[in-house]
Motif scaffolding. Structure first.
Motif, PDB file in Angstrom:
ATOM      1  N   ILE A   1      11.413   1.884  -0.356  1.00 17.94           N
ATOM      2  CA  ILE A   1      10.341   2.602  -1.053  1.00 17.94           C
ATOM      3  C   ILE A   1      10.824   4.021  -1.324  1.00 17.94           C
ATOM      4  O   ILE A   1      11.006   4.806  -0.394  1.00 17.94           O
ATOM      5  CB  ILE A   1       9.048   2.594  -0.210  1.00 17.94           C
ATOM      6  N   PRO A   2      11.040   4.368  -2.613  1.00 11.69           N
ATOM      7  CA  PRO A   2      11.767   5.601  -2.930  1.00 11.69           C
ATOM      8  C   PRO A   2      11.101   6.876  -2.440  1.00 11.69           C
ATOM      9  O   PRO A   2      11.801   7.825  -2.080  1.00 11.69           O
ATOM     10  CB  PRO A   2      11.836   5.604  -4.461  1.00 11.69           C
ATOM     11  N   HIS A   3       9.747   6.948  -2.418  1.00 10.45           N
ATOM     12  CA  HIS A   3       9.128   8.221  -2.043  1.00 10.45           C
ATOM     13  C   HIS A   3       9.090   8.448  -0.528  1.00 10.45           C
ATOM     14  O   HIS A   3       8.674   9.500  -0.075  1.00 10.45           O
ATOM     15  CB  HIS A   3       7.723   8.361  -2.657  1.00 10.45           C
ATOM     16  N   ILE A   4       9.508   7.480   0.266  1.00  8.86           N
ATOM     17  CA  ILE A   4       9.557   7.704   1.719  1.00  8.86           C
ATOM     18  C   ILE A   4      10.856   8.435   2.063  1.00  8.86           C
ATOM     19  O   ILE A   4      11.944   7.985   1.716  1.00  8.86           O
ATOM     20  CB  ILE A   4       9.484   6.373   2.507  1.00  8.86           C
ATOM     21  N   THR A   5      10.694   9.573   2.743  1.00  9.16           N
ATOM     22  CA  THR A   5      11.884  10.352   3.112  1.00  9.16           C
ATOM     23  C   THR A   5      12.088  10.417   4.626  1.00  9.16           C
ATOM     24  O   THR A   5      13.169  10.719   5.085  1.00  9.16           O
ATOM     25  CB  THR A   5      11.792  11.801   2.580  1.00  9.16           C
ATOM     26  N   ARG A   6      11.009  10.184   5.369  1.00 10.94           N
ATOM     27  CA  ARG A   6      11.128  10.308   6.825  1.00 10.94           C
ATOM     28  C   ARG A   6      10.572   9.079   7.539  1.00 10.94           C
ATOM     29  O   ARG A   6       9.548   8.525   7.139  1.00 10.94           O
ATOM     30  CB  ARG A   6      10.355  11.543   7.320  1.00 10.94           C
ATOM     31  N   LEU A   7      11.262   8.737   8.620  1.00 12.84           N
ATOM     32  CA  LEU A   7      10.799   7.655   9.479  1.00 12.84           C
ATOM     33  C   LEU A   7      10.571   8.245  10.861  1.00 12.84           C
ATOM     34  O   LEU A   7      11.437   8.922  11.407  1.00 12.84           O
ATOM     35  CB  LEU A   7      11.868   6.562   9.583  1.00 12.84           C
TER      36      LEU A   7
ATOM     37  N   TYR B   1       0.842  -1.210   0.000  1.00 15.84           N
ATOM     38  CA  TYR B   1       0.000   0.000   0.000  1.00 15.84           C
ATOM     39  C   TYR B   1       0.874   1.257   0.000  1.00 15.84           C
ATOM     40  O   TYR B   1       0.639   2.187  -0.763  1.00 15.84           O
ATOM     41  CB  TYR B   1      -0.931  -0.006   1.224  1.00 15.84           C
ATOM     42  N   ILE B   2       1.890   1.255   0.850  1.00 14.22           N
ATOM     43  CA  ILE B   2       2.775   2.433   0.942  1.00 14.22           C
ATOM     44  C   ILE B   2       3.505   2.638  -0.390  1.00 14.22           C
ATOM     45  O   ILE B   2       3.603   3.752  -0.902  1.00 14.22           O
ATOM     46  CB  ILE B   2       3.793   2.267   2.095  1.00 14.22           C
ATOM     47  N   GLN B   3       3.954   1.533  -0.956  1.00 12.80           N
ATOM     48  CA  GLN B   3       4.684   1.592  -2.220  1.00 12.80           C
ATOM     49  C   GLN B   3       3.829   2.169  -3.352  1.00 12.80           C
ATOM     50  O   GLN B   3       4.315   2.902  -4.202  1.00 12.80           O
ATOM     51  CB  GLN B   3       5.105   0.176  -2.571  1.00 12.80           C
ATOM     52  N   GLN B   4       2.545   1.833  -3.312  1.00 14.13           N
ATOM     53  CA  GLN B   4       1.660   2.259  -4.395  1.00 14.13           C
ATOM     54  C   GLN B   4       1.089   3.663  -4.214  1.00 14.13           C
ATOM     55  O   GLN B   4       0.347   4.149  -5.062  1.00 14.13           O
ATOM     56  CB  GLN B   4       0.527   1.234  -4.555  1.00 14.13           C
ATOM     57  N   ASN B   5       1.386   4.313  -3.081  1.00 11.05           N
ATOM     58  CA  ASN B   5       0.873   5.659  -2.835  1.00 11.05           C
ATOM     59  C   ASN B   5       2.028   6.627  -2.683  1.00 11.05           C
ATOM     60  O   ASN B   5       2.548   6.827  -1.588  1.00 11.05           O
ATOM     61  CB  ASN B   5       0.024   5.674  -1.565  1.00 11.05           C
ATOM     62  N   ASP B   6       2.393   7.245  -3.821  1.00 16.31           N
ATOM     63  CA  ASP B   6       3.608   8.056  -3.733  1.00 16.31           C
ATOM     64  C   ASP B   6       3.376   9.420  -3.095  1.00 16.31           C
ATOM     65  O   ASP B   6       4.284  10.240  -3.002  1.00 16.31           O
ATOM     66  CB  ASP B   6       4.349   8.144  -5.072  1.00 16.31           C
ATOM     67  N   SER B   7       2.147   9.662  -2.601  1.00 14.18           N
ATOM     68  CA  SER B   7       1.935  10.874  -1.794  1.00 14.18           C
ATOM     69  C   SER B   7       2.461  10.663  -0.363  1.00 14.18           C
ATOM     70  O   SER B   7       2.632  11.621   0.378  1.00 14.18           O
ATOM     71  CB  SER B   7       0.443  11.220  -1.741  1.00 14.18           C
ATOM     72  N   ILE B   8       2.733   9.428  -0.009  1.00 12.69           N
ATOM     73  CA  ILE B   8       3.199   9.148   1.362  1.00 12.69           C
ATOM     74  C   ILE B   8       4.704   9.388   1.457  1.00 12.69           C
ATOM     75  O   ILE B   8       5.479   8.783   0.723  1.00 12.69           O
ATOM     76  CB  ILE B   8       2.883   7.692   1.779  1.00 12.69           C
ATOM     77  N   GLU B   9       5.090  10.296   2.336  1.00 12.25           N
ATOM     78  CA  GLU B   9       6.517  10.612   2.512  1.00 12.25           C
ATOM     79  C   GLU B   9       7.062  10.103   3.829  1.00 12.25           C
ATOM     80  O   GLU B   9       8.261  10.005   4.016  1.00 12.25           O
ATOM     81  CB  GLU B   9       6.714  12.145   2.517  1.00 12.25           C
ATOM     82  N   GLU B  10       6.160   9.863   4.769  1.00  6.83           N
ATOM     83  CA  GLU B  10       6.612   9.554   6.126  1.00  6.83           C
ATOM     84  C   GLU B  10       5.884   8.326   6.650  1.00  6.83           C
ATOM     85  O   GLU B  10       4.664   8.228   6.553  1.00  6.83           O
ATOM     86  CB  GLU B  10       6.313  10.768   7.023  1.00  6.83           C
ATOM     87  N   VAL B  11       6.653   7.417   7.222  1.00  5.82           N
ATOM     88  CA  VAL B  11       6.067   6.254   7.886  1.00  5.82           C
ATOM     89  C   VAL B  11       6.273   6.419   9.383  1.00  5.82           C
ATOM     90  O   VAL B  11       7.389   6.688   9.841  1.00  5.82           O
ATOM     91  CB  VAL B  11       6.686   4.930   7.393  1.00  5.82           C
TER      92      VAL B  11
ATOM     93  N   GLN C   1      21.137   4.751  11.323  1.00  8.59           N
ATOM     94  CA  GLN C   1      22.018   4.529  10.172  1.00  8.59           C
ATOM     95  C   GLN C   1      21.266   3.963   8.979  1.00  8.59           C
ATOM     96  O   GLN C   1      21.368   2.786   8.645  1.00  8.59           O
ATOM     97  CB  GLN C   1      23.190   3.648  10.598  1.00  8.59           C
ATOM     98  N   HIS C   2      20.463   4.826   8.379  1.00  8.94           N
ATOM     99  CA  HIS C   2      19.755   4.457   7.147  1.00  8.94           C
ATOM    100  C   HIS C   2      19.555   5.748   6.373  1.00  8.94           C
ATOM    101  O   HIS C   2      19.893   6.833   6.867  1.00  8.94           O
ATOM    102  CB  HIS C   2      18.425   3.770   7.482  1.00  8.94           C
ATOM    103  N   ARG C   3      18.967   5.667   5.201  1.00 10.98           N
ATOM    104  CA  ARG C   3      18.930   6.860   4.344  1.00 10.98           C
ATOM    105  C   ARG C   3      17.832   7.865   4.735  1.00 10.98           C
ATOM    106  O   ARG C   3      17.793   8.982   4.244  1.00 10.98           O
ATOM    107  CB  ARG C   3      18.744   6.453   2.874  1.00 10.98           C
ATOM    108  N   LEU C   4      16.917   7.478   5.625  1.00 14.68           N
ATOM    109  CA  LEU C   4      15.769   8.339   5.949  1.00 14.68           C
ATOM    110  C   LEU C   4      16.110   9.345   7.042  1.00 14.68           C
ATOM    111  O   LEU C   4      17.008   9.108   7.852  1.00 14.68           O
ATOM    112  CB  LEU C   4      14.593   7.471   6.422  1.00 14.68           C
ATOM    113  N   GLN C   5      15.369  10.444   7.060  1.00 16.95           N
ATOM    114  CA  GLN C   5      15.488  11.348   8.209  1.00 16.95           C
ATOM    115  C   GLN C   5      14.693  10.733   9.357  1.00 16.95           C
ATOM    116  O   GLN C   5      13.581  10.245   9.159  1.00 16.95           O
ATOM    117  CB  GLN C   5      14.895  12.700   7.864  1.00 16.95           C
TER     118      GLN C   5
END
Ligand SMILES: *Cc1c(COP(=O)(O)O)cnc(C)c1O
Ligand code: SF4
Length: 357
Positions: free
Chosen positions: A205-211, A170-180, A235-239
């Motif tokens: 998931i490329p469109h996720i930028t924040r955790l 679901y998260i992958q298919q909704n590129d409006s989602i930036e934060e999990v 230690q991962h790519r997300l903020q």
């Protein structure tokens, strides 16, 4: 399709990290139990708690009765911060089941936020734009009597590892989602291995930028914040943002303060949310002291929530007009960045609702 994401590893300044990150991997110097051991020694029996805090057994029958609706549960670490012999202790009141929980006014319910309507996959709540909330764990180390999820169907809503796929898809298919947002239960109650796996899946998931992680464990089980866990969380790519949940300055002893500082030191943005609770923190002095104590441990106040009207918690409610008075006093006595936003949850609104005055 397999996505490969470049891992931009957070580089921590070596010497500073070494100096401040003094929490060893499992065993801390100021207590001999590992977090797993402490988690296996939770206090769940009302009689044990009353003994520990040196209170009289006349409270036992009601504690037992109210615990049938929502079990008593606390870490020994949190219980040790309760002042013995004081029935009004602000920490004790958060965990001791009492008579008043048995009666709820009409406007109280079992799902005050109507989360059922926003559940888009098992354990995944998509209510607000750009962010989703993942119920990553079914339990907490402590049962807060005012918890809005005290009636939550965790069994039906916590995905097993095999079931995560639907949520991730679901998260992958909704590129409006930036934060999990990992929530629960308490997401840090699961093992390092599970957390690491989940974060690595989210990182794909490329469109996720924040955790973001919402947790009470740094407060109620500070030994959980091992350097191993902090590595996984930073230690991962997300903020990374971590929101702790603390209601009273008395919850922050030296060990908690060290754990909070270690989180901030790992480069994670550290925020706190508080629930405004009658008889616990509904006075200006408690709230200003809390903000200052949090900041001395490098956490910034984020939200001050009005109580969610969940069955069994009505005795904690603070009227909106009283909350506004309190908030005015905070504004008058603290720097702006130490004043949390006063908000409430209103089902079907696009965000938490600010209390304007
Ligand atoms: C509180 C909450 C969020 C996050 O809201 P913020 O205002 O960004 O802190 C997201 N999803 C759900 C379901 C929430 O309850
Ligand atoms: S830690 Fe949070 S989710 Fe868990 S019982 Fe307390 S308020 Fe509820």
């Amino acid at each position: 399709m397999v996505l490969t994401i470049e891992r931009t590893k957070l580089v921590l300044p070596g010497p500073i990290t070494k100096k401040v990150l003094m929490i060893p991997r499992t065993i801390t110097t100021w207590q001999s139990l590992s977090w797993q051991e402490e988690l296996s020694q939770l206090i769940t029996d009302p009689e044990t708690l009353l003994d520990l805090v040196q209170l009289d057994k006349t409270l036992l029958p009601q504690a037992k009765k109210a615990a049938e609706l929502f079990p008593l549960r606390t870490t020994p670490s949190f219980a040790r911060r309760i002042r013995p012999g004081d029935i009004n202790d602000p920490l004790l009141r958060q965990i001791l089941p009492i008579d008043q929980e048995l009666h709820s006014p009409m406007e109280y319910s079992t799902d005050p936020l109507a989360e059922v309507h926003s559940t888009v996959a098992k354990g995944l709540i998509h209510k607000y734009e750009g962010r989703v909330l993942l119920v990553a764990a079914s339990q907490c180390a402590i049962n807060c009597r005012y918890c809005f999820r005290r009636h939550f169907d965790y069994a039906g809503n916590t995905p097993s590892r095999g079931e995560w796929q639907a949520a991730l898809t679901y998260i992958q298919q909704n590129d409006s989602i930036e934060e999990v947002i990992l929530s629960g239960g308490d997401p840090l109650a699961i093992s390092d291995k599970q957390i690491q796996w989940l974060i690595s899946e989210i990182c794909q998931i490329p469109h996720i930028t924040r955790l973001r992680i919402h947790t009470r464990l740094p407060i109620v089980l500070p030994s959980r914040m091992t350097s191993g866990l902090l590595d996984i969380l930073s230690q991962h790519r997300l903020q990374s943002v971590l929101v702790v949940h603390c209601n009273h300055a008395q919850e922050i002893d030296e060990e908690v303060s060290n754990a909070l500082q270690a989180i901030a030191q790992a480069g994670i943005t550290l925020l706190n949310q508080t629930v405004l609770l009658r008889g616990i923190n509904d006075d200006a002095n408690s709230l200003t002291t809390l903000s200052k104590r949090l900041f001395s441990a490098r956490a910034l106040p984020y939200y001050l929530h009005l109580l969610d009207k969940v069955n069994g918690a009505s005795h904690f409610n603070v009227e909106e007009s009283d909350a506004i008075d309190l908030h005015r006093q905070l504004l008058a006595s603290l720097p702006g960045y130490l004043v949390p936003k006063l908000v409430k949850e209103v089902p079907d609104k696009p965000s938490k609702v600010p209390i304007n005055y």
